[in-house]
Design a protein around this motif. Structure first.
Motif, PDB file in Angstrom:
ATOM      1  N   VAL A 283       0.868  -1.181   0.000  1.00 39.44           N
ATOM      2  CA  VAL A 283       0.000   0.000   0.000  1.00 39.44           C
ATOM      3  C   VAL A 283       0.902   1.227   0.000  1.00 39.44           C
ATOM      4  O   VAL A 283       1.801   1.352   0.829  1.00 39.44           O
ATOM      5  N   TYR A 284       0.644   2.131  -0.947  1.00 34.64           N
ATOM      6  CA  TYR A 284       1.505   3.294  -1.172  1.00 34.64           C
ATOM      7  C   TYR A 284       0.763   4.605  -0.927  1.00 34.64           C
ATOM      8  O   TYR A 284      -0.448   4.697  -1.176  1.00 34.64           O
ATOM      9  N   LEU A 285       1.517   5.612  -0.523  1.00 29.25           N
ATOM     10  CA  LEU A 285       1.081   6.980  -0.744  1.00 29.25           C
ATOM     11  C   LEU A 285       1.199   7.230  -2.246  1.00 29.25           C
ATOM     12  O   LEU A 285       2.172   6.788  -2.873  1.00 29.25           O
ATOM     13  N   PRO A 286       0.236   7.912  -2.870  1.00 29.44           N
ATOM     14  CA  PRO A 286       0.246   8.038  -4.331  1.00 29.44           C
ATOM     15  C   PRO A 286       1.554   8.572  -4.915  1.00 29.44           C
ATOM     16  O   PRO A 286       2.056   8.054  -5.918  1.00 29.44           O
ATOM     17  N   PHE A 287       2.149   9.604  -4.305  1.00 30.96           N
ATOM     18  CA  PHE A 287       3.340  10.202  -4.915  1.00 30.96           C
ATOM     19  C   PHE A 287       4.512   9.228  -4.927  1.00 30.96           C
ATOM     20  O   PHE A 287       5.334   9.237  -5.849  1.00 30.96           O
ATOM     21  N   LEU A 288       4.599   8.347  -3.926  1.00 33.47           N
ATOM     22  CA  LEU A 288       5.684   7.364  -3.912  1.00 33.47           C
ATOM     23  C   LEU A 288       5.413   6.225  -4.893  1.00 33.47           C
ATOM     24  O   LEU A 288       6.336   5.687  -5.502  1.00 33.47           O
ATOM     25  N   TYR A 289       4.141   5.867  -5.049  1.00 30.57           N
ATOM     26  CA  TYR A 289       3.797   4.829  -6.029  1.00 30.57           C
ATOM     27  C   TYR A 289       4.204   5.276  -7.432  1.00 30.57           C
ATOM     28  O   TYR A 289       4.864   4.538  -8.171  1.00 30.57           O
ATOM     29  N   TYR A 290       3.822   6.494  -7.795  1.00 31.33           N
ATOM     30  CA  TYR A 290       4.114   6.965  -9.143  1.00 31.33           C
ATOM     31  C   TYR A 290       5.607   7.239  -9.330  1.00 31.33           C
ATOM     32  O   TYR A 290       6.148   7.049 -10.426  1.00 31.33           O
ATOM     33  N   ALA A 291       6.270   7.677  -8.281  1.00 28.74           N
ATOM     34  CA  ALA A 291       7.720   7.906  -8.381  1.00 28.74           C
ATOM     35  C   ALA A 291       8.446   6.590  -8.635  1.00 28.74           C
ATOM     36  O   ALA A 291       9.339   6.519  -9.489  1.00 28.74           O
ATOM     37  N   GLU A 292       8.079   5.547  -7.915  1.00 31.60           N
ATOM     38  CA  GLU A 292       8.727   4.249  -8.097  1.00 31.60           C
ATOM     39  C   GLU A 292       8.481   3.708  -9.500  1.00 31.60           C
ATOM     40  O   GLU A 292       9.403   3.203 -10.166  1.00 31.60           O
ATOM     41  N   GLN A 293       7.241   3.836  -9.967  1.00 32.77           N
ATOM     42  CA  GLN A 293       6.889   3.368 -11.304  1.00 32.77           C
ATOM     43  C   GLN A 293       7.665   4.147 -12.371  1.00 32.77           C
ATOM     44  O   GLN A 293       8.204   3.572 -13.329  1.00 32.77           O
TER      45      GLN A 293
END
Length: 733
Positions: A283-293
């Motif tokens: 489960v991610y905070l959105p900004f970290l999810y998109y940064a990792e992707q």
């Protein structure tokens, strides 16, 4: 501490210090009780002005350096009552349109009735020489704003919100402050500087928000993930997130599960669509999810240009390397030649290795050959210290990554996907210090087709921010990697290099007794004795035996801030021993002196000084409270009084703060009291910061604990897996 006094009525004489980042103030005041006279009051207060009357509540305390002070717990601001006070109040700058000249004119005309005139009959101000309709409107607008602030503060006080936090809330929301606090106090945690979840939660309970309120649970879930990112995690497994949130909020698990589902459905949090068990899903905070992707995809795209059989041939690259070796007189080993080949052939390359393996020599060769080919090269590192060292070793200009990208506070970059760098090659040193967010901004600015060379020691401490970029990229096995393992001939005689490698392998360092030894251990199991030994080493023994300057050449590194041998106490003791100048100003948060060794603690792009830069205080203007600090690479920098909070004493610093730096000599306390921080990579990082001398002071048992503790706290990250998936998509597999 002497007798407690609950309440003081005072008038502000002078603002000694006010912090820009929070509401901490140091003020000189006069008490209405003649027996008290002049008083120094310290604590969190609203923005006060000279001439104001205050009602202070708090306790008397005795500071060991500054003497008797009043520690403010609560502060109520009242308009001044005397003619002198009114004049000082109006001249302070509180009311726009009234400076010192107009304050004198107004008070001379209306006397102690001045404030009543401004409040009830402001048109009379037009009778004052120089005040017309335009200035009058400016005065009235500012006066009304001050009234609004007072009204809002009174309302917030009714919810037991302190003056300091009330001011921050008002600064963000203005007249809507009270409504937002009542309706959605958890907004404060993400939108108001200095108010985290715990403070917002306390405010919420005061305004009647139920413990099991859905808004509280959602805020708790976000807070748990935010806190985990400060520990380096990109995400948390669902089970871990739920358990931590239940513990934080003290509510039933089912309620947390329910609100988590709602947050995921709303897009407030993000999870993966993989087929793994629900409880294990990230489960991610959105900004970290998109940064990792985004990092995974951009690395894969950059690297994909390596695959077509084009560009420099293997034979031509060998000729270039041979030619450079003849020209420079260097003799690269096979690993180093392989590193140069891959950097020239592949679009993305990682070069890793420990001390003495020749990473810098390889970088210099890569740069020289690429320049021979006419390629434009950009050199960067995560910190100012690391960039400076890269400049010195390569004799080419290197900048911080932030400066390279044209960072603009509070968080934008001039160079990004729409305005990329104009370069053929980007070389980044000290990759272990780069977190996920920074590598993401960097990759956005690198044009497809450019070469990217990433250099670092994967065994160093990981970045302070979220992610473990260097290890994740290596783990993916997608990017071309060269690990340098052979130690340079000239480094084989160094005990520092040999012991660094021994520590990294889990072996105890070898302490030599020969005359040319450069690695020493002094056993002092008692922390007070260890501290005394450290001070003597820095002040006397090392300068005498090694000719090193205590301030310029020697750096004390400690695992922790607190404790007998922590950074804070060591700085006090070393300052007392090495600098006998007087303290500068009793109003300063720290006891600075001219001649002190200090460190900049945050990036200041206007001044050109950065977090971790070390300098020396060379001048102090007592009338203005301004300091001048001499930095080795950017000259003398002026600090206004309110900017001094960005400086710390630096006779001793933490090992984490030393990353990216090198010193002539390093002195390191290592004691059982440091148990929570005793890890192999921490000790390894400290030892590898030194060029000529390492001295450990402390316990052999503590040293052994650190060496044997190679269990790094796991950082939850899926970058390696996502990088592999991105590579497969691009290759069509």
């Amino acid at each position: 501490m002497t007798n407690k006094i609950k309440r003081l009525e005072v008038t502000v004489d002078r603002i000694v210090f006010q912090s820009e980042g929070n509401s901490f103030r140091v003020i000189r005041v006069t008490s209405s009780e003649n027996s008290e006279g002049k008083i120094t009051a310290v604590g969190e207060m609203p923005e006060v002005y000279e001439g104001q009357d205050l009602v202070l509540e708090g306790d008397w305390v005795h500071h060991e350096r500054y003497g008797r002070q009043f520690q403010v717990k609560k502060c109520k601001v009242s308009p001044p009552t005397t003619k002198k006070g009114v004049k000082k109040y109006l001249a302070s700058g509180l009311i726009k349109g009234i400076g010192e000249k107009y304050a004198e004119r107004i008070v001379n005309k209306f006397g102690d009735q001045t404030l009543d005139v401004i409040e009830k009959d402001p048109d009379f101000l037009l009778d004052v020489d120089g005040i017309g309709e335009k200035r009058l409107n400016q005065i009235l607008e500012s006066w009304e704003q001050q009234k609004e602030i007072r009204d809002v503060m009174i309302a917030l006080k009714s919810h037991d919100i302190s003056t300091a936090y009330g001011l921050r809330i008002y600064k963000k929301y203005g007249s809507q402050s009270q409504e937002i606090v009542k309706r959605d106090p958890y907004r404060l945690a993400s939108e108001v500087d200095g108010i985290g979840f715990m403070i917002a939660d306390r405010i919420a309970r005061k305004v009647g928000i139920d413990q099991e309120d859905p808004g509280r649970i959602k805020a708790g879930l976000r807070y748990t993930l935010t806190e985990s990112s400060t520990d380096g995690h990109i995400y948390l497994p669902r089970r871990v997130l739920v358990e931590k949130t239940v513990e934080l909020l003290d509510v039933p698990r089912g309620l947390v599960e329910n609100q988590l589902e709602k947050l995921l459905a709303e897009g407030g949090l993000i999870t993966s669509e993989e087929s793994e068990p629900t409880n294990k899903k990230p489960v991610y905070l959105p900004f970290l999810y998109y940064a990792e992707q985004e990092v995974a995809e951009k690395l894969a795209v950059l690297d994909s240009f390596s695959r077509p059989e084009s560009g420099l041939s293997a034979g031509y690259i060998s000729e270039l390397i041979s030619g450079y070796q003849m020209e420079s007189g260097l003799d690269y080993n096979q690993e180093q030649q392989q590193a140069i080949r891959k950097a020239l052939k592949n679009k993305v390359t990682i070069i890793t290795g420990g001390p003495g393996t020749g990473k810098t020599t390889v970088i210099t060769g890569i740069i020289a050959i690429m320049e021979q080919l006419g390629w434009e090269i950009t050199l960067a590192a995560p910190t100012g210290r690391a960039a400076k060292r890269l400049t010195e070793t390569t004799e080419r200009e290197a900048k911080t990554i932030h400066r390279t990208l044209g960072y603009k506070p509070p968080g934008t970059f001039t160079h990004n996907e729409e305005n990329q760098l104009s370069t053929d090659v980007v070389i980044i040193d000290e990759l272990s210090m780069v977190d996920l967010r920074l590598i993401n901004h960097l990759l956005r600015a690198i044009p497809v087709g450019s070469h990217l060379v990433l250099v670092g020691d994967a065994d160093q401490l990981p970045s302070v921010g979220p992610g473990d970029v260097i290890k994740d990229i290596i783990k993916s096995e997608v990017i071309s990697i060269v690990e340098l393992t052979r130690i340079y001939r000239q480094s084989k005689t160094s005990d520092i290099v040999k012991n660094a490698h021994r520590i990294n392998k889990g072996q105890y360092p070898v302490i030599q007794s020969r005359d040319d030894a450069d690695f020493f251990f002094f056993e002092e199991t008692n922390p007070v004795d260890a501290r005394k030994k450290i001070i003597e080493l820095v002040a006397n023994e090392i300068p005498g035996e090694w000719g090193m300057d205590p301030l310029e050449d020697i750096q004390v590194l400690s695992p922790m801030y607190k404790g007998v041998c922590g950074v804070n106490m060591l700085n006090q003791k070393l300052q007392s021993r090495l600098n006998d100048n007087d303290n500068l100003d009793s109003g300063m948060v720290q006891d600075f002196r001219v001649g002190d060794k200090v460190m900049q603690t945050k990036n200041d792009y206007d001044k050109g000084v950065f977090n971790g830069d070390i300098g020396k205080i060379v001048n102090f203007d007592r009338s203005t409270g301004e300091l001048e600090v001499q930095f080795s690479d950017c000259g003398v920098i002026n600090y206004k009084k309110e900017e001094v909070t960005s400086l710390d004493l630096a006779y001793a610093i933490t090992i984490h703060k030393s990353q990216g730096s090198e010193y002539e000599g390093v002195v390191l306390p290592i004691l059982n009291q440091h148990f929570v921080m005793l890890k192999r990579n921490l000790l390894y990082t400290a030892v590898t910061r030194s060029r000529r001398l390492v001295v450990l002071v402390g316990s052999k048992k503590a040293t052994g604990i650190a060496i044997n503790n190679d269990e790094e706290t796991r950082r939850y990250s899926a970058l390696a897996e996502k990088l592999g998936e991105s590579e497969k998509r691009l290759s069509g597999n």
